[in-house]
Design a protein around this motif. Structure first.
Motif, mmCIF file in Angstrom:
data_model
loop_
_atom_site.group_PDB
_atom_site.id
_atom_site.type_symbol
_atom_site.label_atom_id
_atom_site.label_comp_id
_atom_site.label_asym_id
_atom_site.label_seq_id
_atom_site.Cartn_x
_atom_site.Cartn_y
_atom_site.Cartn_z
ATOM 1 N N PHE A 39 20.738 93.894 125.882
ATOM 2 C CA PHE A 39 19.665 94.219 124.872
ATOM 3 C C PHE A 39 19.880 93.939 123.728
ATOM 4 N N ILE A 40 19.186 93.134 122.681
ATOM 5 C CA ILE A 40 19.428 92.728 121.678
ATOM 6 C C ILE A 40 18.412 93.453 120.714
ATOM 7 N N ALA A 41 18.789 94.150 119.526
ATOM 8 C CA ALA A 41 18.110 94.881 118.726
ATOM 9 C C ALA A 41 16.911 94.020 117.861
ATOM 10 N N LYS A 42 15.811 94.576 117.527
ATOM 11 C CA LYS A 42 14.851 93.786 117.010
ATOM 12 C C LYS A 42 15.089 93.166 115.600
ATOM 13 N N GLN A 43 16.132 93.982 114.654
ATOM 14 C CA GLN A 43 16.499 93.571 113.491
ATOM 15 C C GLN A 43 17.324 92.068 113.524
ATOM 16 N N VAL A 44 17.965 91.994 114.947
ATOM 17 C CA VAL A 44 18.676 90.743 115.025
ATOM 18 C C VAL A 44 17.976 89.690 115.359
ATOM 19 N N PHE A 45 16.918 89.934 116.254
ATOM 20 C CA PHE A 45 15.810 88.995 116.901
ATOM 21 C C PHE A 45 15.375 88.362 115.613
ATOM 22 N N PHE A 46 14.560 89.286 115.009
ATOM 23 C CA PHE A 46 13.702 88.867 113.746
ATOM 24 C C PHE A 46 14.383 88.148 112.596
ATOM 25 N N GLU A 47 15.525 88.618 112.599
ATOM 26 C CA GLU A 47 16.424 88.173 111.415
ATOM 27 C C GLU A 47 16.772 86.700 111.618
ATOM 28 N N GLU B 217 22.062 82.207 123.756
ATOM 29 C CA GLU B 217 23.538 81.712 123.327
ATOM 30 C C GLU B 217 23.405 81.974 121.664
ATOM 31 N N ARG B 218 22.093 81.455 121.151
ATOM 32 C CA ARG B 218 22.168 81.474 119.712
ATOM 33 C C ARG B 218 21.963 83.018 119.413
ATOM 34 N N LEU B 219 21.383 83.721 120.259
ATOM 35 C CA LEU B 219 21.320 85.248 119.775
ATOM 36 C C LEU B 219 22.681 85.913 119.943
ATOM 37 N N THR B 220 23.557 85.472 120.978
ATOM 38 C CA THR B 220 24.885 86.331 121.078
ATOM 39 C C THR B 220 25.817 85.755 119.909
ATOM 40 N N ALA B 221 25.678 84.604 119.690
ATOM 41 C CA ALA B 221 26.692 83.975 118.463
ATOM 42 C C ALA B 221 26.385 84.604 117.317
ATOM 43 N N SER B 222 25.162 85.047 117.024
ATOM 44 C CA SER B 222 24.829 85.650 115.647
ATOM 45 C C SER B 222 24.893 87.267 115.869
ATOM 46 N N TYR B 223 24.979 87.631 117.084
ATOM 47 C CA TYR B 223 24.686 89.130 117.165
ATOM 48 C C TYR B 223 25.830 89.907 116.378
ATOM 49 N N ALA B 224 27.194 89.632 116.626
ATOM 50 C CA ALA B 224 28.211 90.662 115.877
ATOM 51 C C ALA B 224 27.850 90.613 114.374
ATOM 52 N N GLU B 225 27.506 89.300 113.738
ATOM 53 C CA GLU B 225 27.434 89.241 112.469
ATOM 54 C C GLU B 225 26.311 90.089 111.719
ATOM 55 N N LEU B 226 24.999 89.791 112.510
ATOM 56 C CA LEU B 226 23.877 90.378 111.870
ATOM 57 C C LEU B 226 23.841 91.785 112.445
ATOM 58 N N ALA B 227 24.163 92.391 113.602
ATOM 59 C CA ALA B 227 24.260 93.670 113.740
ATOM 60 C C ALA B 227 25.379 94.683 113.478
ATOM 61 N N ASN B 228 26.368 93.873 112.689
ATOM 62 C CA ASN B 228 27.671 94.454 112.235
ATOM 63 C C ASN B 228 28.169 95.471 113.215
ATOM 64 N N SER B 229 28.516 94.715 114.462
ATOM 65 C CA SER B 229 29.085 95.248 115.682
ATOM 66 C C SER B 229 30.106 94.512 116.291
ATOM 67 N N GLY B 230 30.604 94.948 117.339
ATOM 68 C CA GLY B 230 31.092 94.160 118.339
ATOM 69 C C GLY B 230 30.508 93.126 119.244
ATOM 70 N N PRO B 231 30.945 92.515 120.063
ATOM 71 C CA PRO B 231 30.172 91.834 121.157
ATOM 72 C C PRO B 231 29.395 92.264 121.932
ATOM 73 N N LEU B 232 28.181 91.634 122.189
ATOM 74 C CA LEU B 232 27.415 91.931 122.870
ATOM 75 C C LEU B 232 27.497 92.297 124.452
ATOM 76 N N THR B 233 27.415 93.421 125.082
ATOM 77 C CA THR B 233 27.803 93.971 126.249
ATOM 78 C C THR B 233 26.485 94.049 127.322
ATOM 79 N N ALA B 234 26.313 93.688 128.455
ATOM 80 C CA ALA B 234 25.344 94.128 129.483
ATOM 81 C C ALA B 234 25.274 95.509 129.908
ATOM 82 N N LYS B 235 24.231 96.221 130.109
ATOM 83 C CA LYS B 235 24.079 97.384 130.501
ATOM 84 C C LYS B 235 23.565 97.385 131.677
#
Length: 230
Positions: A107-115, A15-33
């Motif tokens: 999938f959560i990119a490493k730059q989002v996770f590490f940031e 939940e913390r990752l998805t809440a920060s994803y759009a801002e940190l990855a500069n993209s839309g909401p996280l979607t599952a593959k």
């Protein structure tokens, strides 16, 4: 209770990752593959580019040795991370992740996770707690392999898998629909040995051992056979 606590930690991390994803990855909401049964999620030796979080389905984590022999390490399902240890340690993947059922995986990119790991102390604490829980589970599994007989190992495995299968979204039940050769490998026995013991449990009325699934019919009886401490 401990298993439920672990799941709460994993859900909060996601939940913390998805809440920060759009801002940190500069993209839309996280979607599952979506992965079909038999598809590879990542390969041993690949370079991690992020972490994976299972939304639904079952994934087999295994390792292949220099002779091409596969060792099944565990089966993981919804609300669990995979691939994170290699990412954190900056290793190539040490294992293979294969979909053993149809799956949906975030999938959560490493730059989002590490940031987020760097900026959020609470998130970092949760990651440490997750890794500690995984170490404890590994130690428990090793102890099970060393100290329990085959019948106890099988009963223990079935109880854990049914709990993890809780209300399968595809079938709306908690039946165990996993390859029996992989179940045998996890507890270090042959498929033939597993089949013999499953037949005994079926004859005793503790399980329904069907061709494509296993149904637990008497959990108290299985718990007694597992020699677990209540």
């Amino acid at each position: 209770m401990e298993q439920l606590k672990n799941k709460d930690i994993l859900r909060e991390l996601f939940e913390r990752l998805t809440a920060s994803y759009a801002e940190l990855a500069n993209s839309g909401p996280l979607t599952a593959k979506k992965y079909r049964k038999g598809q590879t999620i990542f390969m041993q030796g690949d370079i991690p580019k992020g972490v994976h979080y299972i939304k639904s389905g079952w994934v087999k984590i295994s390792k292949v040795d220099g002779n091409g022999n596969e060792k099944v390490l565990r089966l993981v399902t919804k609300n669990q991370f995979i691939g994170h240890l290699s990412l954190i340690k900056k290793w190539d993947y040490l294992t293979i992740a294969l979909a053993v059922t149809d799956c949906e995986v975030f999938f959560i990119a490493k730059q989002v996770f590490f940031e987020l790991l760097e900026k959020d102390n609470s998130f970092a604490s949760l990651v440490i707690e997750m890794l500690a829980d995984e170490l404890a589970e590994t130690e428990t599994h090793v102890d099970t392999l060393l100290s329990k007989n085959v019948q106890e190992r099988i009963s223990n495995l079935l109880l854990g898998l049914e709990q993890s299968s809780d209300r399968n979204p595809t079938f709306n039940d908690s039946l165990i629909r996993l390859p029996k050769k992989d179940l045998a490998a996890i507890i270090n026995i042959t498929p033939e040995t597993l089949s013999r013991h499953l037949k005994v449990l079926d004859d005793e009325g503790l399980i329904g051992n069907n061709k494509d699934h296993i149904e637990l019919l008497n959990r108290k009886g299985l718990f007694k056979k597992s020699n677990l401490v209540d």
